[in-house]
Scaffold this active site. Sequence first.
Site, mmCIF file in Angstrom:
data_model
loop_
_atom_site.group_PDB
_atom_site.id
_atom_site.type_symbol
_atom_site.label_atom_id
_atom_site.label_comp_id
_atom_site.label_asym_id
_atom_site.label_seq_id
_atom_site.Cartn_x
_atom_site.Cartn_y
_atom_site.Cartn_z
ATOM 1 N N ASN A 187 -94.668 28.823 34.423
ATOM 2 C CA ASN A 187 -93.412 28.229 33.947
ATOM 3 C C ASN A 187 -93.527 28.062 32.431
ATOM 4 O O ASN A 187 -94.251 27.188 31.958
ATOM 5 C CB ASN A 187 -93.229 26.878 34.657
ATOM 6 C CG ASN A 187 -92.053 26.092 34.121
ATOM 7 O OD1 ASN A 187 -91.254 26.597 33.342
ATOM 8 N ND2 ASN A 187 -91.960 24.835 34.539
ATOM 9 N N TRP A 188 -92.818 28.902 31.714
ATOM 10 C CA TRP A 188 -92.936 28.881 30.242
ATOM 11 C C TRP A 188 -92.077 27.808 29.595
ATOM 12 O O TRP A 188 -92.079 27.650 28.377
ATOM 13 C CB TRP A 188 -92.590 30.281 29.667
ATOM 14 C CG TRP A 188 -93.578 31.332 30.057
ATOM 15 C CD1 TRP A 188 -94.770 31.139 30.695
ATOM 16 C CD2 TRP A 188 -93.478 32.754 29.843
ATOM 17 N NE1 TRP A 188 -95.421 32.346 30.893
ATOM 18 C CE2 TRP A 188 -94.633 33.340 30.378
ATOM 19 C CE3 TRP A 188 -92.513 33.573 29.255
ATOM 20 C CZ2 TRP A 188 -94.864 34.722 30.343
ATOM 21 C CZ3 TRP A 188 -92.732 34.952 29.220
ATOM 22 C CH2 TRP A 188 -93.898 35.512 29.751
ATOM 23 N N LYS A 189 -91.340 27.077 30.399
ATOM 24 C CA LYS A 189 -90.521 25.962 29.911
ATOM 25 C C LYS A 189 -89.766 26.374 28.645
ATOM 26 O O LYS A 189 -89.268 27.501 28.559
ATOM 27 C CB LYS A 189 -91.401 24.718 29.680
ATOM 28 C CG LYS A 189 -92.264 24.391 30.900
ATOM 29 C CD LYS A 189 -92.909 23.038 30.843
ATOM 30 C CE LYS A 189 -93.743 22.826 32.101
ATOM 31 N NZ LYS A 189 -94.296 21.482 32.217
ATOM 32 N N HIS B 153 -87.421 20.983 39.202
ATOM 33 C CA HIS B 153 -88.642 20.707 38.446
ATOM 34 C C HIS B 153 -88.596 19.267 37.933
ATOM 35 O O HIS B 153 -87.533 18.750 37.587
ATOM 36 C CB HIS B 153 -88.789 21.691 37.275
ATOM 37 C CG HIS B 153 -90.102 21.522 36.573
ATOM 38 N ND1 HIS B 153 -90.289 20.571 35.604
ATOM 39 C CD2 HIS B 153 -91.292 22.148 36.737
ATOM 40 C CE1 HIS B 153 -91.553 20.632 35.193
ATOM 41 N NE2 HIS B 153 -92.187 21.576 35.865
ATOM 42 N N GLU C 190 -89.152 17.951 35.163
ATOM 43 C CA GLU C 190 -88.454 17.727 33.884
ATOM 44 C C GLU C 190 -86.939 17.779 34.067
ATOM 45 O O GLU C 190 -86.203 17.079 33.375
ATOM 46 C CB GLU C 190 -88.949 18.747 32.846
ATOM 47 C CG GLU C 190 -90.357 18.394 32.381
ATOM 48 C CD GLU C 190 -91.273 19.571 32.148
ATOM 49 O OE1 GLU C 190 -90.785 20.694 31.937
ATOM 50 O OE2 GLU C 190 -92.508 19.365 32.178
ATOM 51 N N GLU D 113 -95.871 18.963 42.732
ATOM 52 C CA GLU D 113 -96.286 18.708 41.361
ATOM 53 C C GLU D 113 -96.207 17.210 41.077
ATOM 54 O O GLU D 113 -95.127 16.689 40.753
ATOM 55 C CB GLU D 113 -95.374 19.437 40.378
ATOM 56 C CG GLU D 113 -95.398 20.942 40.539
ATOM 57 C CD GLU D 113 -94.930 21.623 39.255
ATOM 58 O OE1 GLU D 113 -95.744 22.305 38.633
ATOM 59 O OE2 GLU D 113 -93.772 21.430 38.884
ATOM 60 N N GLY E 181 -98.546 18.375 32.457
ATOM 61 C CA GLY E 181 -98.638 18.363 30.997
ATOM 62 C C GLY E 181 -99.514 17.267 30.433
ATOM 63 O O GLY E 181 -99.457 16.975 29.242
ATOM 64 N N SER F 231 -101.329 20.526 35.294
ATOM 65 C CA SER F 231 -102.550 20.704 34.492
ATOM 66 C C SER F 231 -103.530 21.719 35.099
ATOM 67 O O SER F 231 -104.753 21.532 35.019
ATOM 68 C CB SER F 231 -103.232 19.353 34.243
ATOM 69 O OG SER F 231 -102.377 18.506 33.506
ATOM 70 N N GLY G 298 -97.898 25.430 33.880
ATOM 71 C CA GLY G 298 -97.026 25.281 32.717
ATOM 72 C C GLY G 298 -97.733 25.726 31.450
ATOM 73 O O GLY G 298 -97.841 26.921 31.145
#
Length: 248
Positions: free
Chosen positions: A7-9, A93, A95, A164, A170, A206, A227
Amino acid sequence: MKYVFGNWKMYLNYEETVSLANTLAGATLPESDLTLAVFPLSIATKPVVDLFANTKFGVGSQNVSWTPKGAYTGAVSALIYSELGCKYALVGHSERRHVFGETDEAVRRKIEACLQNGLTPVVCIGETKAERDSGGREERLIAQIESAFAGLNMNGNEIIVAYEPVWAIGTGDACDVEEAAKVHAFVGAQIEKTIGRSLPILYGGSVNAKNVLSYLSEDNIAGVLVGNASAKADTFVPLIDAASEISK
Ligand code: PGA
């Protein structure tokens, strides 16, 4: 077969996204039966799909709108991502839920939109640190699972779940493998209860080149959603190399 999803966000801009996809498309990766996919910046979806044609990498969107087309300012639908060549879509997700206020109801509508448009939803669930510390983890996971899946018609499509824990995303504070495996067993049982079948459950939070193999070695961890470590070639390629050990 195990999944390694990146996931490149919003870590990379358009040019950086295309450049990373280009590097990965040309990278020599070990033979493996891993299923690989990345979730790039939305506006770079098309070039990334094109660069990964004839490679092992699939492409997914980081979010979808459930409305297919019309007067929805700023939205990009599951239908449009599917037309662009996406195979997957992240839904719910952490976020999206915690920064952008996405509700369990919105997550459900997005799952349905994915299934109607041939995208495999990767449905993200997980508890906050406060929920874990207060013993409310199971309750939160049950609520997310029931809202996402109860009475859902899968129409013969695939669904992937990603556990998650919010506190592990992160932060560098990855969930211990034993704890993750226990939660996966719990989530797996709840899913069986809710839809009468099992679904692949990925772990995310992570994950890096050092710890990836320990997660993949657990039978009930079907793969990883990565991520930070997926957004640079010099961390993602070693991670895929390490993960490939699982199929040797
Ligand atoms: P992380 O993110 O690997 O940077 O913790 C995981 C995710 O958000 O999917």
